[in-house]
Design a protein around this motif. Structure first.
Motif, mmCIF file in Angstrom:
data_model
loop_
_atom_site.group_PDB
_atom_site.id
_atom_site.type_symbol
_atom_site.label_atom_id
_atom_site.label_comp_id
_atom_site.label_asym_id
_atom_site.label_seq_id
_atom_site.Cartn_x
_atom_site.Cartn_y
_atom_site.Cartn_z
ATOM 1 N N ARG A 1 0.837 -1.185 0.000
ATOM 2 C CA ARG A 1 0.000 0.000 0.000
ATOM 3 C C ARG A 1 0.873 1.238 0.000
ATOM 4 O O ARG A 1 1.126 1.818 1.053
ATOM 5 N N PRO A 2 1.371 1.606 -1.169
ATOM 6 C CA PRO A 2 2.264 2.757 -1.223
ATOM 7 C C PRO A 2 1.575 3.957 -0.597
ATOM 8 O O PRO A 2 0.372 4.139 -0.758
ATOM 9 N N GLY A 3 2.339 4.725 0.105
ATOM 10 C CA GLY A 3 1.743 5.888 0.749
ATOM 11 C C GLY A 3 2.833 6.903 0.977
ATOM 12 O O GLY A 3 3.866 6.870 0.307
ATOM 13 N N ASP A 4 2.620 7.729 1.946
ATOM 14 C CA ASP A 4 3.548 8.808 2.223
ATOM 15 C C ASP A 4 5.000 8.376 2.236
ATOM 16 O O ASP A 4 5.816 8.869 1.495
ATOM 17 N N GLY A 5 5.313 7.399 3.119
ATOM 18 C CA GLY A 5 6.725 7.091 3.312
ATOM 19 C C GLY A 5 7.229 5.992 2.408
ATOM 20 O O GLY A 5 8.391 5.604 2.512
ATOM 21 N N PHE A 6 6.406 5.462 1.539
ATOM 22 C CA PHE A 6 6.772 4.272 0.769
ATOM 23 C C PHE A 6 7.807 4.608 -0.306
ATOM 24 O O PHE A 6 7.605 5.498 -1.126
ATOM 25 N N VAL A 7 8.940 3.885 -0.287
ATOM 26 C CA VAL A 7 10.004 4.143 -1.265
ATOM 27 C C VAL A 7 9.838 3.146 -2.412
ATOM 28 O O VAL A 7 10.297 2.007 -2.351
ATOM 29 N N GLN A 8 9.172 3.585 -3.450
ATOM 30 C CA GLN A 8 8.826 2.713 -4.564
ATOM 31 C C GLN A 8 10.063 2.091 -5.214
ATOM 32 O O GLN A 8 10.059 0.902 -5.555
ATOM 33 N N SER A 9 11.124 2.854 -5.365
ATOM 34 C CA SER A 9 12.317 2.330 -6.051
ATOM 35 C C SER A 9 12.929 1.185 -5.244
ATOM 36 O O SER A 9 13.459 0.229 -5.807
ATOM 37 N N PHE A 10 12.847 1.268 -3.928
ATOM 38 C CA PHE A 10 13.370 0.200 -3.084
ATOM 39 C C PHE A 10 12.513 -1.053 -3.231
ATOM 40 O O PHE A 10 13.011 -2.166 -3.420
ATOM 41 N N ALA A 11 11.199 -0.863 -3.183
ATOM 42 C CA ALA A 11 10.283 -2.004 -3.325
ATOM 43 C C ALA A 11 10.492 -2.685 -4.675
ATOM 44 O O ALA A 11 10.513 -3.916 -4.770
ATOM 45 N N ARG A 12 10.689 -1.889 -5.724
ATOM 46 C CA ARG A 12 10.885 -2.468 -7.052
ATOM 47 C C ARG A 12 12.206 -3.209 -7.143
ATOM 48 O O ARG A 12 12.316 -4.230 -7.818
ATOM 49 N N GLY A 13 13.193 -2.689 -6.455
ATOM 50 C CA GLY A 13 14.489 -3.360 -6.447
ATOM 51 C C GLY A 13 14.393 -4.739 -5.805
ATOM 52 O O GLY A 13 14.946 -5.721 -6.306
ATOM 53 N N LEU A 14 13.652 -4.826 -4.696
ATOM 54 C CA LEU A 14 13.469 -6.132 -4.052
ATOM 55 C C LEU A 14 12.716 -7.067 -4.989
ATOM 56 O O LEU A 14 12.991 -8.269 -5.049
ATOM 57 N N GLN A 15 11.761 -6.519 -5.738
ATOM 58 C CA GLN A 15 11.014 -7.322 -6.695
ATOM 59 C C GLN A 15 11.949 -7.891 -7.777
ATOM 60 O O GLN A 15 11.762 -9.023 -8.232
ATOM 61 N N VAL A 16 12.937 -7.113 -8.171
ATOM 62 C CA VAL A 16 13.916 -7.596 -9.154
ATOM 63 C C VAL A 16 14.660 -8.815 -8.597
ATOM 64 O O VAL A 16 14.822 -9.832 -9.276
ATOM 65 N N ILE A 17 15.090 -8.723 -7.339
ATOM 66 C CA ILE A 17 15.790 -9.863 -6.729
ATOM 67 C C ILE A 17 14.888 -11.099 -6.762
ATOM 68 O O ILE A 17 15.311 -12.190 -7.140
ATOM 69 N N ILE B 1 12.353 -12.264 4.764
ATOM 70 C CA ILE B 1 13.663 -11.876 4.218
ATOM 71 C C ILE B 1 14.336 -13.087 3.561
ATOM 72 O O ILE B 1 15.102 -12.941 2.598
ATOM 73 N N LEU B 2 14.045 -14.291 4.069
ATOM 74 C CA LEU B 2 14.656 -15.494 3.487
ATOM 75 C C LEU B 2 14.250 -15.681 2.026
ATOM 76 O O LEU B 2 14.938 -16.362 1.272
ATOM 77 N N ASP B 3 13.116 -15.101 1.617
ATOM 78 C CA ASP B 3 12.709 -15.190 0.209
ATOM 79 C C ASP B 3 13.805 -14.657 -0.708
ATOM 80 O O ASP B 3 13.961 -15.136 -1.835
ATOM 81 N N LEU B 4 14.526 -13.640 -0.244
ATOM 82 C CA LEU B 4 15.538 -13.028 -1.108
ATOM 83 C C LEU B 4 16.695 -14.002 -1.327
ATOM 84 O O LEU B 4 17.147 -14.205 -2.448
ATOM 85 N N GLY B 5 17.171 -14.604 -0.249
ATOM 86 C CA GLY B 5 18.239 -15.592 -0.397
ATOM 87 C C GLY B 5 17.750 -16.845 -1.102
ATOM 88 O O GLY B 5 18.479 -17.482 -1.858
ATOM 89 N N PHE B 6 16.459 -17.165 -0.865
ATOM 90 C CA PHE B 6 15.897 -18.344 -1.505
ATOM 91 C C PHE B 6 15.842 -18.164 -3.019
ATOM 92 O O PHE B 6 15.993 -19.132 -3.772
ATOM 93 N N ALA B 7 15.676 -16.911 -3.470
ATOM 94 C CA ALA B 7 15.707 -16.636 -4.908
ATOM 95 C C ALA B 7 17.065 -17.069 -5.471
ATOM 96 O O ALA B 7 17.149 -17.647 -6.557
ATOM 97 N N TYR B 8 18.109 -16.827 -4.712
ATOM 98 C CA TYR B 8 19.442 -17.257 -5.168
ATOM 99 C C TYR B 8 19.573 -18.776 -5.148
ATOM 100 O O TYR B 8 19.935 -19.392 -6.142
ATOM 101 N N LEU B 9 19.240 -19.366 -3.995
ATOM 102 C CA LEU B 9 19.467 -20.809 -3.865
ATOM 103 C C LEU B 9 18.627 -21.595 -4.864
ATOM 104 O O LEU B 9 19.100 -22.563 -5.448
#
Lengths: 264, 264
Positions: free
Chosen positions: A15-31, B83-91
């Protein structure tokens, strides 16, 4: 910890809102876009899988590459083992797992079956520790892997620790399906087994997740009595009957769970 | 994979530039700020540990919380198992580890000592798989944990696969120290042991990392012959001498490493 929480960890759209850092969330999605079916991806594939533009995906991949989390052969990108640092931050920040491991290893040495530990995450159990036994056939579940809570012994033990309304919410959100001919699919029948797990302090699940797989679980509690995690022993139904599991494996399992709890 | 790469994975300061997404990098730094010594942190502690302002740290924590990676009791923040989802993406994106596990389990059943697998990451080895034996004393290294490459058997096997100039660069960057009275600290002496590992195709390290700990390692190669990872067997020096390790444990270790290699 999972079981003491209201609803923040149920899978739902951010739920993106005031403090939500979209670029960070998208980066985690890339991982998370890297997986067994997509271990090496082109820029376009990463963009498609993570809902980014090519330019956006390129910036995230470049950042991950600069930080050493991703490498590339020029065309294909892939994760490096440095990604494990992120999960390791979790595991090492939870001293419970270091302390649980020797107890779990003693248990495996005694009962000659595999032992795992898991926590509840939304409608799933997430494996945080596993001590395999040395037998030819094994169920392959590594650290970080997920299984549905509603049809697993650890899941039912963990669900049993939730307040009633939260339990109902999670069951309603669960992807209930007949995974085997033994899987309970009626929510009331599942709730009855969870209530039984709460009363008796342990839970046995017989081939509801996978044909031939039987497991028994018990809760690990903190000093305040809150359920933090579950331990289980799993085996093969054709080698270990439900009766044998309850008669000979339950007492050492309950003992191990109590010992881990006492270390917290 | 690590060993085939030039220098991108050596620890060094990120080089922000055109495409570098600073907010993403800082977010990852927030995740890594949680550890065994800082499992639960206040907003101010997270800010201090990750070099962010309080407002910046707050936005990252809020984003992590919205996504379910962090929870808070109101004052203290802590990582969740998600958070383990991120490492699990690697493994899970590296099918090698699933395939290696049964081979490693057979090896442990045969030799009754623990077996691990690791990859090279800068000047460290990172553990990606571990099959413990069921004995009372064990070396506690979980998945994702790091040890210095220069003084470990897997590290020397992995360093031996690097081109000479890259090997020299990594040794120069290594935090060489006398960890025990047996640790080699002369870079030339270390390089000689690495050259020996390259010639013989395996490496034994006797109590250089920790008093009483002895280990032997062999490389895992892909079809092109490139070294992707190392497998080791570790034991206690007072129970397993270097001679016993080489005579009785090396042949099954080499066999296991060849079997894992053949599965790739």
């Amino acid at each position: 910890m999972p079981s003491s929480l209201p609803s923040a960890d149920l899978p739902e759209a951010p739920r993106p809102g005031d403090g939500f850092v979209q670029s960070f969330a998208r980066g985690l999605q890339v991982i998370r876009s890297f997986s067994a079916s997509a271990p090496r991806q082109t820029l376009s594939e990463v963009a498609a899988a993570s809902g980014l533009t090519r330019a956006g995906a390129r910036r995230i991949l470049l950042t991950l590459q600069t930080l050493g989390y991703v490498e590339s052969d020029g065309r294909l990108f892939f994760l490096t083992a440095r990604i494990l640092d992120l999960g390791f931050a979790y595991l090492s920040s939870m001293p419970i797992w270091n302390r649980a491991e020797p107890v779990m290893e003693s248990l495996v040495a005694q009962v000659k079956e595999s032992c795992s530990a898991a926590v509840l995450e939304g409608t799933d159990v997430v494996y945080v520790m596993r001590v395999p036994t040395h037998k030819i056939m094994r169920i392959n579940v590594g650290i970080g892997s997920r299984l549905p809570a509603y049809c697993t012994s650890m899941g039912r033990v963990l669900l049993a620790a939730l307040p009633e309304d939260e339990l109902q919410r999670r069951l309603a959100a669960s992807p209930i399906a007949a995974l085997t001919r033994h899987t309970l699919t009626d929510p009331e029948a599942i709730a009855a087994r969870i209530a039984q797990a709460r009363r008796q302090g342990w839970c046995l699940v017989n081939q509801e997740l996978e044909e031939g797989l039987i497991s028994i679980a018990a809760p690990v509690r903190d000093r305040a009595g809150r359920v933090l995690a579950a331990l289980n022993i799993s085996g093969q139904a054709n080698r270990t009957s439900a009766k044998v599991m309850q008669d000979s494996l339950l007492p050492p399992l309950l003992d191990a769970a109590a010992r881990v709890s006492s270390l917290l």
